[in-house]
Design a protein around this motif. Structure first.
Motif, PDB file in Angstrom:
ATOM      1  N   ILE A   6       0.859  -1.175   0.000  1.00  0.00           N
ATOM      2  CA  ILE A   6       0.000   0.000   0.000  1.00  0.00           C
ATOM      3  C   ILE A   6       0.899   1.230   0.000  1.00  0.00           C
ATOM      4  CG2 ILE A   6      -1.708   1.290   1.316  1.00  0.00           C
ATOM      5  CD1 ILE A   6      -2.683  -1.320   2.457  1.00  0.00           C
ATOM      6  N   THR A   7       0.649   2.132  -0.925  1.00  0.00           N
ATOM      7  CA  THR A   7       1.428   3.360  -1.015  1.00  0.00           C
ATOM      8  C   THR A   7       0.783   4.453  -0.161  1.00  0.00           C
ATOM      9  OG1 THR A   7       0.167   4.190  -2.896  1.00  0.00           O
ATOM     10  CG2 THR A   7       2.093   2.796  -3.394  1.00  0.00           C
ATOM     11  N   LYS A  43      -6.505  -0.320  11.171  1.00  0.00           N
ATOM     12  CA  LYS A  43      -5.993  -0.559  12.522  1.00  0.00           C
ATOM     13  C   LYS A  43      -4.622   0.105  12.689  1.00  0.00           C
ATOM     14  CE  LYS A  43      -6.145  -2.826  16.450  1.00  0.00           C
ATOM     15  NZ  LYS A  43      -7.021  -2.344  17.511  1.00  0.00           N
ATOM     16  N   ARG A  44      -3.790   0.021  11.660  1.00  0.00           N
ATOM     17  CA  ARG A  44      -2.442   0.592  11.702  1.00  0.00           C
ATOM     18  C   ARG A  44      -2.478   2.105  11.861  1.00  0.00           C
ATOM     19  NH1 ARG A  44      -0.588  -1.432   7.019  1.00  0.00           N
ATOM     20  NH2 ARG A  44       0.337  -3.209   8.067  1.00  0.00           N
ATOM     21  N   GLY A  45      -3.480   2.759  11.284  1.00  0.00           N
ATOM     22  CA  GLY A  45      -3.547   4.210  11.302  1.00  0.00           C
ATOM     23  C   GLY A  45      -4.505   4.792  12.325  1.00  0.00           C
ATOM     24  N   GLU A  46      -4.941   3.984  13.296  1.00  0.00           N
ATOM     25  CA  GLU A  46      -5.870   4.483  14.309  1.00  0.00           C
ATOM     26  C   GLU A  46      -5.236   5.585  15.151  1.00  0.00           C
ATOM     27  OE1 GLU A  46      -7.259   1.383  16.855  1.00  0.00           O
ATOM     28  OE2 GLU A  46      -8.735   0.688  15.413  1.00  0.00           O
ATOM     29  N   THR A  47      -6.042   6.597  15.455  1.00  0.00           N
ATOM     30  CA  THR A  47      -5.564   7.700  16.285  1.00  0.00           C
ATOM     31  C   THR A  47      -6.013   7.551  17.734  1.00  0.00           C
ATOM     32  OG1 THR A  47      -7.516   9.051  15.878  1.00  0.00           O
ATOM     33  CG2 THR A  47      -5.674   9.300  14.330  1.00  0.00           C
ATOM     34  N   ASP A  59      -5.680   7.956  10.340  1.00  0.00           N
ATOM     35  CA  ASP A  59      -4.767   8.997   9.869  1.00  0.00           C
ATOM     36  C   ASP A  59      -3.711   8.336   8.978  1.00  0.00           C
ATOM     37  OD1 ASP A  59      -2.955  11.032   9.444  1.00  0.00           O
ATOM     38  OD2 ASP A  59      -2.817  11.608  11.550  1.00  0.00           O
ATOM     39  N   PRO A  60      -3.676   8.678   7.688  1.00  0.00           N
ATOM     40  CA  PRO A  60      -2.708   8.049   6.789  1.00  0.00           C
ATOM     41  C   PRO A  60      -1.254   8.362   7.153  1.00  0.00           C
ATOM     42  CG  PRO A  60      -3.816   9.850   5.672  1.00  0.00           C
ATOM     43  CD  PRO A  60      -4.513   9.648   6.990  1.00  0.00           C
ATOM     44  N   ASP A  61      -1.012   9.518   7.788  1.00  0.00           N
ATOM     45  CA  ASP A  61       0.349   9.878   8.186  1.00  0.00           C
ATOM     46  C   ASP A  61       0.853   8.960   9.302  1.00  0.00           C
ATOM     47  OD1 ASP A  61       0.518  12.044   6.371  1.00  0.00           O
ATOM     48  OD2 ASP A  61      -0.593  13.303   7.767  1.00  0.00           O
ATOM     49  N   ILE A  62      -0.009   8.645  10.251  1.00  0.00           N
ATOM     50  CA  ILE A  62       0.369   7.721  11.328  1.00  0.00           C
ATOM     51  C   ILE A  62       0.664   6.342  10.747  1.00  0.00           C
ATOM     52  CG2 ILE A  62      -0.504   6.474  13.348  1.00  0.00           C
ATOM     53  CD1 ILE A  62      -1.998   9.031  14.124  1.00  0.00           C
ATOM     54  N   ALA A  63      -0.194   5.892   9.844  1.00  0.00           N
ATOM     55  CA  ALA A  63       0.003   4.580   9.230  1.00  0.00           C
ATOM     56  C   ALA A  63       1.315   4.525   8.456  1.00  0.00           C
ATOM     57  CB  ALA A  63      -1.169   4.254   8.311  1.00  0.00           C
ATOM     58  N   GLN A  64       1.601   5.565   7.685  1.00  0.00           N
ATOM     59  CA  GLN A  64       2.841   5.612   6.906  1.00  0.00           C
ATOM     60  C   GLN A  64       4.059   5.591   7.819  1.00  0.00           C
ATOM     61  OE1 GLN A  64       2.948   5.437   3.589  1.00  0.00           O
ATOM     62  NE2 GLN A  64       5.163   5.568   3.479  1.00  0.00           N
ATOM     63  N   ARG A  65       3.999   6.362   8.901  1.00  0.00           N
ATOM     64  CA  ARG A  65       5.104   6.412   9.850  1.00  0.00           C
ATOM     65  C   ARG A  65       5.344   5.033  10.471  1.00  0.00           C
ATOM     66  NH1 ARG A  65       3.292   9.655  13.940  1.00  0.00           N
ATOM     67  NH2 ARG A  65       2.816  11.150  12.329  1.00  0.00           N
ATOM     68  N   VAL A  67       4.651   2.100   9.203  1.00  0.00           N
ATOM     69  CA  VAL A  67       5.220   1.211   8.187  1.00  0.00           C
ATOM     70  C   VAL A  67       6.708   1.484   8.029  1.00  0.00           C
ATOM     71  CG1 VAL A  67       5.241   0.713   5.710  1.00  0.00           C
ATOM     72  CG2 VAL A  67       3.078   0.836   6.931  1.00  0.00           C
ATOM     73  N   GLN A  68       7.085   2.753   7.954  1.00  0.00           N
ATOM     74  CA  GLN A  68       8.493   3.101   7.784  1.00  0.00           C
ATOM     75  C   GLN A  68       9.322   2.670   8.993  1.00  0.00           C
ATOM     76  OE1 GLN A  68       8.050   7.273   6.909  1.00  0.00           O
ATOM     77  NE2 GLN A  68       8.078   6.914   4.699  1.00  0.00           N
ATOM     78  N   GLU A  69       8.769   2.827  10.201  1.00  0.00           N
ATOM     79  CA  GLU A  69       9.482   2.379  11.402  1.00  0.00           C
ATOM     80  C   GLU A  69       9.671   0.873  11.392  1.00  0.00           C
ATOM     81  OE1 GLU A  69       7.029   3.874  14.543  1.00  0.00           O
ATOM     82  OE2 GLU A  69       7.765   5.934  14.314  1.00  0.00           O
ATOM     83  N   ASN A  70       8.652   0.144  10.964  1.00  0.00           N
ATOM     84  CA  ASN A  70       8.758  -1.313  10.905  1.00  0.00           C
ATOM     85  C   ASN A  70       9.794  -1.755   9.875  1.00  0.00           C
ATOM     86  OD1 ASN A  70       6.868  -1.709  12.898  1.00  0.00           O
ATOM     87  ND2 ASN A  70       5.169  -1.981  11.464  1.00  0.00           N
ATOM     88  N   LEU A  71       9.871  -1.047   8.739  1.00  0.00           N
ATOM     89  CA  LEU A  71      10.864  -1.397   7.728  1.00  0.00           C
ATOM     90  C   LEU A  71      12.277  -1.138   8.239  1.00  0.00           C
ATOM     91  CD1 LEU A  71       9.186  -0.092   4.456  1.00  0.00           C
ATOM     92  CD2 LEU A  71       9.551  -2.471   5.131  1.00  0.00           C
ATOM     93  N   LYS A  72      12.469  -0.044   8.962  1.00  0.00           N
ATOM     94  CA  LYS A  72      13.791   0.250   9.535  1.00  0.00           C
ATOM     95  C   LYS A  72      14.186  -0.811  10.548  1.00  0.00           C
ATOM     96  CE  LYS A  72      13.692   5.268   9.321  1.00  0.00           C
ATOM     97  NZ  LYS A  72      13.609   6.488  10.138  1.00  0.00           N
ATOM     98  N   ARG A  73      13.236  -1.190  11.394  1.00  0.00           N
ATOM     99  CA  ARG A  73      13.517  -2.160  12.438  1.00  0.00           C
ATOM    100  C   ARG A  73      13.818  -3.542  11.840  1.00  0.00           C
ATOM    101  NH1 ARG A  73       9.401  -1.217  15.820  1.00  0.00           N
ATOM    102  NH2 ARG A  73       8.003  -2.565  14.674  1.00  0.00           N
ATOM    103  N   ARG A  74      13.179  -3.852  10.736  1.00  0.00           N
ATOM    104  CA  ARG A  74      13.382  -5.144  10.090  1.00  0.00           C
ATOM    105  C   ARG A  74      14.810  -5.280   9.563  1.00  0.00           C
ATOM    106  NH1 ARG A  74       9.555  -6.576   5.223  1.00  0.00           N
ATOM    107  NH2 ARG A  74       8.170  -5.357   6.555  1.00  0.00           N
TER     108      ARG A  74
END
Length: 79
Positions: A6-7, A43-47, A59-65, A67-74
């Motif tokens: 998802i973009t 669920k990922r973007g719940e405020t 909130d799409p910004d929360i969801a995007q953040r 996802v990016q944190e999970n990719l860094k941690r991976r």
């Protein structure tokens, strides 16, 4: 259905459609995603607050953040 990431643009569309009180099934069909994928994304973007439709606010910004944190941690994967 075929798996796709998802973009941020997709997340914005989910947010707009969700705020317009569209059914999750209709959102999934319009974006070519599975129903489970859209529910996970919501669920990922719940405020933690309710929107004007009395549903959990997305909130799409929360969801995007997240996802990016999970990719860094991976980290990097070995081939």
């Amino acid at each position: 259905m075929r798996y796709k990431y998802i973009t941020y643009h997709d997340r914005q569309q989910i947010s707009t459609r969700y705020l317009n009180d569209e059914r999750v099934a209709d959102i999934a069909a319009a974006l070519g995603l599975t129903l489970a994928t859209v529910y996970r994304e919501l669920k990922r973007g719940e405020t933690g607050a309710l929107d004007h439709n009395q549903r959990m606010e997305y909130d799409p910004d929360i969801a995007q953040r997240r996802v990016q944190e999970n990719l860094k941690r991976r980290g990097k994967t070995s081939k």
